[in-house]
Motif scaffolding. Sequence first.
Motif, short mmCIF file in Angstrom:
data_model
loop_
_atom_site.label_atom_id
_atom_site.label_comp_id
_atom_site.label_asym_id
_atom_site.label_seq_id
_atom_site.Cartn_x
_atom_site.Cartn_y
_atom_site.Cartn_z
N UNK A 1 0.84 -1.20 0.00
CA UNK A 1 0.00 0.00 0.00
C UNK A 1 0.87 1.25 0.00
N UNK A 2 0.65 2.11 -0.97
CA UNK A 2 1.34 3.40 -1.02
C UNK A 2 0.51 4.46 -0.33
N UNK A 3 1.16 5.27 0.49
CA UNK A 3 0.50 6.38 1.18
C UNK A 3 0.94 7.69 0.53
N UNK A 4 -0.03 8.44 0.03
CA UNK A 4 0.25 9.76 -0.52
C UNK A 4 -0.41 10.78 0.39
N UNK A 5 0.40 11.42 1.21
CA UNK A 5 -0.12 12.39 2.17
C UNK A 5 -0.04 13.81 1.64
N UNK A 6 -0.75 14.69 2.30
CA UNK A 6 -0.71 16.10 1.91
C UNK A 6 -1.95 16.83 2.37
N UNK A 7 -1.97 18.10 2.07
CA UNK A 7 -3.15 18.90 2.42
C UNK A 7 -4.25 18.70 1.39
N UNK A 8 -3.89 18.54 0.13
CA UNK A 8 -4.84 18.34 -0.97
C UNK A 8 -5.90 19.46 -0.97
N UNK A 9 -5.40 20.69 -1.09
CA UNK A 9 -6.29 21.85 -0.98
C UNK A 9 -6.12 22.78 -2.19
N UNK A 10 -6.54 22.31 -3.41
CA UNK A 10 -7.27 21.07 -3.71
C UNK A 10 -6.35 19.99 -4.29
N UNK A 11 -6.91 18.78 -4.40
CA UNK A 11 -6.23 17.69 -5.12
C UNK A 11 -6.18 18.06 -6.59
N UNK A 12 -5.12 17.62 -7.31
CA UNK A 12 -5.00 17.99 -8.72
C UNK A 12 -4.37 16.84 -9.52
N UNK A 13 -4.24 17.05 -10.83
CA UNK A 13 -3.74 16.00 -11.71
C UNK A 13 -2.33 15.55 -11.35
N UNK B 1 6.04 0.47 -8.92
CA UNK B 1 6.41 -0.26 -7.71
C UNK B 1 5.46 -1.42 -7.41
N UNK B 2 4.55 -1.69 -8.35
CA UNK B 2 3.63 -2.83 -8.22
C UNK B 2 2.83 -2.79 -6.91
N UNK B 3 2.29 -1.63 -6.61
CA UNK B 3 1.47 -1.49 -5.41
C UNK B 3 0.07 -2.05 -5.67
N UNK B 4 -0.51 -2.61 -4.64
CA UNK B 4 -1.90 -3.08 -4.75
C UNK B 4 -2.87 -1.92 -4.63
#
Length: 202
Positions: free
Chosen positions: A4-16, A29-32
Amino acid sequence: MKKIGILGGTFDPVHFGHLILAQEAKDICNLDEVWFMPAKTPPHKLGKKVSDFSLRKDMINLAIKYHKGFYCSDFENTLEGNSYTFNTLEKLQDKYYNDKFYFIMGADSFYEIETWKNPDIILKVVELIVASRDYSNENLTLKNHYEYLKSKYKIRGIHFLDTMDIDISSTCIREILISGGDIKKYVPEDVCRYIREKRIYA
């Protein structure tokens, strides 16, 4: 065991840019799965205006709904205090001990990781996936910085992605919105519509 990959951040806003980084990390990385994890109280944003957690979570869910294996996690919203990465990752690994976690970050953050709280725990608990984009910082190469960190800390693992350079930031998107500009080329259509309807950055 899931990877599992974790992508953290504020995401204010999320974008491409977020979506492309997550997809490349997942594929290469062949993440599920990749979990988008909005910060509840980001320490580096204290004293600055940040959109409500529920709004940022809604925007992520709209952005990822057509992406297989992408999920939005409100895990940080269940934790007390500021959203420190080391604390989040440590508690995640404790809770989901049968799974293997990877933390996805940009090269700029990789160079600055020693300024984060308890970087030794971050490097020990999860493997890092670093989006390199041929990034250099004061002539210090990624490899040299990796060797430096390896000599100082116990490192679980680091993977470097040679990703495309996408010049997008949430800060720029907010500035465009405030000035009345169009953000369709930076943000998924459903997210654009949601921002307009909720007048998030008006």
